[in-house]
Design an enzyme around this catalytic site. Structure first.
Site, PDB file in Angstrom:
ATOM      1  N   ALA A   1     -11.572   1.936  42.461  1.00  0.00           N
ATOM      2  CA  ALA A   1     -11.814   0.738  43.282  1.00  0.00           C
ATOM      3  C   ALA A   1     -12.122   1.149  44.721  1.00  0.00           C
ATOM      4  O   ALA A   1     -11.390   1.957  45.306  1.00  0.00           O
ATOM      5  CB  ALA A   1     -10.588  -0.170  43.244  1.00  0.00           C
TER       6      ALA A   1
ATOM      7  N   GLU B   1       4.027  13.002  47.349  1.00  0.00           N
ATOM      8  CA  GLU B   1       4.054  14.370  47.895  1.00  0.00           C
ATOM      9  C   GLU B   1       3.076  14.545  49.060  1.00  0.00           C
ATOM     10  O   GLU B   1       3.343  15.308  49.990  1.00  0.00           O
ATOM     11  CB  GLU B   1       3.719  15.372  46.779  1.00  0.00           C
ATOM     12  CG  GLU B   1       3.824  16.838  47.165  1.00  0.00           C
ATOM     13  CD  GLU B   1       5.200  17.218  47.672  1.00  0.00           C
ATOM     14  OE1 GLU B   1       6.102  17.377  46.854  1.00  0.00           O
ATOM     15  OE2 GLU B   1       5.375  17.382  48.903  1.00  0.00           O
TER      16      GLU B   1
ATOM     17  N   ILE C   1       1.123  20.524  51.741  1.00  0.00           N
ATOM     18  CA  ILE C   1       2.363  21.320  51.733  1.00  0.00           C
ATOM     19  C   ILE C   1       3.415  20.659  50.841  1.00  0.00           C
ATOM     20  O   ILE C   1       3.769  19.503  51.063  1.00  0.00           O
ATOM     21  CB  ILE C   1       2.944  21.458  53.157  1.00  0.00           C
ATOM     22  CG1 ILE C   1       1.915  22.089  54.096  1.00  0.00           C
ATOM     23  CG2 ILE C   1       4.234  22.271  53.135  1.00  0.00           C
ATOM     24  CD1 ILE C   1       2.342  22.088  55.551  1.00  0.00           C
TER      25      ILE C   1
ATOM     26  N   LYS D   1       5.728  10.238  59.480  1.00  0.00           N
ATOM     27  CA  LYS D   1       6.116  11.342  58.586  1.00  0.00           C
ATOM     28  C   LYS D   1       7.591  11.701  58.792  1.00  0.00           C
ATOM     29  O   LYS D   1       8.302  12.008  57.827  1.00  0.00           O
ATOM     30  CB  LYS D   1       5.214  12.544  58.848  1.00  0.00           C
ATOM     31  CG  LYS D   1       3.774  12.268  58.417  1.00  0.00           C
ATOM     32  CD  LYS D   1       2.818  13.267  59.011  1.00  0.00           C
ATOM     33  CE  LYS D   1       1.402  13.046  58.498  1.00  0.00           C
ATOM     34  NZ  LYS D   1       0.426  13.925  59.163  1.00  0.00           N
TER      35      LYS D   1
ATOM     36  N   GLY E   1      -6.880  17.251  55.103  1.00  0.00           N
ATOM     37  CA  GLY E   1      -8.091  17.755  54.447  1.00  0.00           C
ATOM     38  C   GLY E   1      -8.184  17.125  53.075  1.00  0.00           C
ATOM     39  O   GLY E   1      -7.178  17.037  52.363  1.00  0.00           O
TER      40      GLY E   1
HETATM   41  P1  NAP Z   1     -10.673   7.222  53.741  1.00  0.00           P
HETATM   42  O1  NAP Z   1     -11.563   8.403  53.774  1.00  0.00           O
HETATM   43  O2  NAP Z   1     -10.755   6.232  54.848  1.00  0.00           O
HETATM   44  O3  NAP Z   1     -10.948   6.455  52.352  1.00  0.00           O
HETATM   45  C1  NAP Z   1     -10.412   5.213  52.062  1.00  0.00           C
HETATM   46  C2  NAP Z   1     -10.976   4.716  50.743  1.00  0.00           C
HETATM   47  O4  NAP Z   1     -10.347   3.508  50.379  1.00  0.00           O
HETATM   48  C3  NAP Z   1     -12.482   4.440  50.774  1.00  0.00           C
HETATM   49  O5  NAP Z   1     -13.088   4.890  49.581  1.00  0.00           O
HETATM   50  C4  NAP Z   1     -12.561   2.918  50.871  1.00  0.00           C
HETATM   51  O6  NAP Z   1     -13.687   2.368  50.207  1.00  0.00           O
HETATM   52  C5  NAP Z   1     -11.323   2.513  50.112  1.00  0.00           C
HETATM   53  N1  NAP Z   1     -10.786   1.226  50.611  1.00  0.00           N
HETATM   54  C6  NAP Z   1     -10.310   0.946  51.829  1.00  0.00           C
HETATM   55  N2  NAP Z   1      -9.925  -0.328  51.900  1.00  0.00           N
HETATM   56  C7  NAP Z   1     -10.193  -0.874  50.691  1.00  0.00           C
HETATM   57  C8  NAP Z   1     -10.053  -2.159  50.143  1.00  0.00           C
HETATM   58  N3  NAP Z   1      -9.578  -3.172  50.872  1.00  0.00           N
HETATM   59  N4  NAP Z   1     -10.397  -2.353  48.844  1.00  0.00           N
HETATM   60  C9  NAP Z   1     -10.896  -1.360  48.107  1.00  0.00           C
HETATM   61  N5  NAP Z   1     -11.069  -0.098  48.583  1.00  0.00           N
HETATM   62  C10 NAP Z   1     -10.719   0.140  49.855  1.00  0.00           C
HETATM   63  O7  NAP Z   1      -9.144   7.657  53.628  1.00  0.00           O
HETATM   64  P2  NAP Z   1      -8.556   9.096  53.263  1.00  0.00           P
HETATM   65  O8  NAP Z   1      -8.686  10.008  54.433  1.00  0.00           O
HETATM   66  O9  NAP Z   1      -9.069   9.523  51.939  1.00  0.00           O
HETATM   67  O10 NAP Z   1      -6.987   8.758  53.161  1.00  0.00           O
HETATM   68  C11 NAP Z   1      -6.452   8.061  52.062  1.00  0.00           C
HETATM   69  C12 NAP Z   1      -4.930   8.037  52.190  1.00  0.00           C
HETATM   70  O11 NAP Z   1      -4.456   9.370  52.169  1.00  0.00           O
HETATM   71  C13 NAP Z   1      -4.413   7.423  53.497  1.00  0.00           C
HETATM   72  O12 NAP Z   1      -3.227   6.733  53.251  1.00  0.00           O
HETATM   73  C14 NAP Z   1      -4.136   8.642  54.371  1.00  0.00           C
HETATM   74  O13 NAP Z   1      -3.122   8.407  55.337  1.00  0.00           O
HETATM   75  C15 NAP Z   1      -3.660   9.622  53.326  1.00  0.00           C
HETATM   76  N6  NAP Z   1      -3.826  11.031  53.702  1.00  0.00           N
HETATM   77  C16 NAP Z   1      -5.050  11.485  54.093  1.00  0.00           C
HETATM   78  C17 NAP Z   1      -5.193  12.813  54.429  1.00  0.00           C
HETATM   79  C18 NAP Z   1      -6.539  13.361  54.845  1.00  0.00           C
HETATM   80  O14 NAP Z   1      -6.622  14.557  55.144  1.00  0.00           O
HETATM   81  N7  NAP Z   1      -7.604  12.569  54.871  1.00  0.00           N
HETATM   82  C19 NAP Z   1      -4.097  13.673  54.385  1.00  0.00           C
HETATM   83  C20 NAP Z   1      -2.846  13.190  53.972  1.00  0.00           C
HETATM   84  C21 NAP Z   1      -2.739  11.846  53.628  1.00  0.00           C
HETATM   85  P3  NAP Z   1     -15.205   2.636  50.738  1.00  0.00           P
HETATM   86  O15 NAP Z   1     -15.416   4.105  50.525  1.00  0.00           O
HETATM   87  O16 NAP Z   1     -16.068   1.824  49.873  1.00  0.00           O
HETATM   88  O17 NAP Z   1     -15.208   2.242  52.181  1.00  0.00           O
END
Ligand code: NAP
Length: 437
Positions: A46, A130, A137, A206, A307
């Site tokens: 989704a 995790e 990590i 965190k 990442g």
């Molecule tokens: P992101 O790149 O912003 O991706 C978010 C995804 O969720 C996108 O595919 C977006 O769809 C989808 N989305 C957002 N709102 C939505 C909605 N209302 N309905 C349906 N889909 C929706 O985020 P990310 O960096 O992958 O991070 C995801 C989670 O992992 C977050 O909670 C973040 O804190 C956590 N996290 C991230 C990292 C990192 O390195 N990035 C590390 C640790 C934890 P569209 O693509 O269509 O816009």
């Protein structure tokens, strides 16, 4: 080939992390099935926009904008959308429909964790997270499982890669905060709006997650004392280096024991760390979590705190755990908050400090400063005095760098106020805590 049971996996979000999770699930299906004891069938992804470009090639037919039907039919729901709503509603829906949930969403867990864990408890489901505290990590499982028989005394974490990148470059290159931040934004280490990182909000989320787990106590985000790194300048970096320290943004989760019993303190702030401490060697955007446990002693967990593909590793580990639990049956292991320790304000914490003052360069000034510190129950460990400029007839200005023994934060801050008002102190240059004893 083993005929495994099929588990239906729904993925919410295909951004930096989600797209990598989908790709790994699809590429390593048979291997993951062997490890999980079940075939993990990705039933759909989704997103907001099915036609948005993705970091990796994924089958178009898996994408939908309608999350609810995916959730209802799934055994495991992976939430990687981020933010509070609709992530929170979808997580509840997943739990209520009998699925286990895997999430990396620190914002959601730090603000609504107890409510989500309660909901999971009521139906015997499990929430895995995790990736929510330190990216790739492994730290949640060590705290929850490996150290379940021990007593964690203190956690000191470098849990925000952006701020570590900035502080590390300020330290190693003598660069200015604003210049490194601009560089970090250009290189993609920092967001266009860096507030969540540089003001310590991300680290505080965190810290709340780690402290809740380590001390079996619900730690609301509001109970985490938070300071960012925007006040750290080149002069503070130079002074730290000169004294054998490095400045790091630390998430400190500590068990305190006094006559009244046990309590905990959870705080995020820039602090001085001895250059010989293992956390001082955490460079660039890396993260590390240093855990001190009663029996195990000191442990350090180090690696990539963010990442897409790195974080996907932790998410997939959770997916395999969830699959194993589904196969084994039984209820999930709920979050333990049985200790329910009181959380004290930062004023009641004792640490060492480094106080840097600019004072009138006159006889008796050092004695006045020492007297004010002593009256305030702040005991001096070291003093270094250097001349900032000669007076040419008027009193000159000297810089005093005072290292203290452990003092109560409340005493220290009242004493610094008295120093500032004393008439002999021209300027309080900085007051930094020293962590890592
Ligand atoms: P992101 O790149 O912003 O991706 C978010 C995804 O969720 C996108 O595919 C977006 O769809 C989808 N989305 C957002 N709102 C939505 C909605 N209302 N309905 C349906 N889909 C929706 O985020 P990310 O960096 O992958 O991070 C995801 C989670 O992992 C977050 O909670 C973040 O804190 C956590 N996290 C991230 C990292 C990192 O390195 N990035 C590390 C640790 C934890 P569209 O693509 O269509 O816009």
């Amino acid at each position: 080939m083993t005929d495994y049971r099929r588990l239906r996996v729904a993925l919410l979000g295909a951004g930096a992390v989600g797209s990598q999770v989908a790709s790994l699930l699809l590429r390593h299906g048979p291997e993951l099935a062997d490890r999980a004891g079940a075939t993990l069938e990705l039933v759909g992804i989704a997103v907001r926009d099915v036609d948005a470009p993705r970091d990796v090639d994924l089958p178009r037919e898996l994408f939908t904008t309608d999350a609810e039907p995916l959730i209802v039919g799934a055994d495991i729901v992976i939430e990687l959308m981020g933010g509070i709503e609709p992530a929170r509603a979808y997580v509840h829906q997943a739990i209520n429909s009998g699925a286990d949930v895997v999430t990396a969403n620190k914002a959601l867990l730090a603000t609504h964790g107890p409510e989500i864990f309660d909901a999971a408890d009521q139906v015997g489901a499990q929430v895995y997270y995790e990736a929510a505290a330190a990216g790739a990590i492994p730290i949640i499982r060590p705290l929850r499982d490996s150290l379940a028989g021990d007593r964690v005394q203190r956690i000191m974490g470098i849990v925000n890669g952006t701020t570590n990148y900035i502080l590390d470059r300020m330290d190693t290159e003598g660069a200015d905060f604003a210049d490194v931040l601009a560089d970090a934004q250009r290189l993609g280490y920092a967001e266009a709006d860096p507030t969540a990182d540089v003001e310590g909000y991300d680290a505080a989320q965190k810290a709340a997650i780690l402290a809740s787990l380590a001390f079996h106590t619900t730690v609301p985000l509001e109970a985490v004392h938070r300071e960012g790194i925007t006040s750290i300048d080149k002069a503070m970096m130079d002074a730290a280096r000169h004294a054998g320290y490095v400045i790091k943004l630390l998430a400190v989760c500590e068990r305190l024991t006094d006559d009244a019993g046990e309590s905990i303190s959870v705080r995020v702030y820039p602090a001085l760390i001895d250059r010989a401490h293992p956390l001082a060697s955490v460079h660039g955007a890396n993260n590390a979590v240093f855990v001190q446990a009663e029996a195990a002693g000191n442990l350090m967990f180090y690696g990539a705190g963010a990442g897409g593909v790195q974080t996907a590793s932790a998410v997939l580990g959770d997916v395999v755990s969830a699959a194993r639990r589904h196969i084994a049956g039984g209820v999930g292991v709920g979050e333990s908050t049985r200790a329910n320790l009181p959380i004290v304000e930062v004023g009641r914490v004792t640490t060492r400090y480094q106080i840097t003052l600019e004072v009138d360069d006159e006889p008796g000034v050092l004695a006045t400063v020492a007297g004010i510190l002593s009256e305030g129950r702040v005991s001096i460990a070291t003093v270094e005095q250097t001349v900032v400029h000669e007076g040419n007839g008027e009193p000159g200005v000297a810089r005093l760098v005072i290292g203290t023994h452990k003092a109560l934060e409340q005493d220290l801050s009242e004493t610094v106020d008295r120093l500032a008002a004393s008439g002999v102190v021209e300027r309080v240059v900085s007051v930094l805590r020293v962590e890592g004893d």
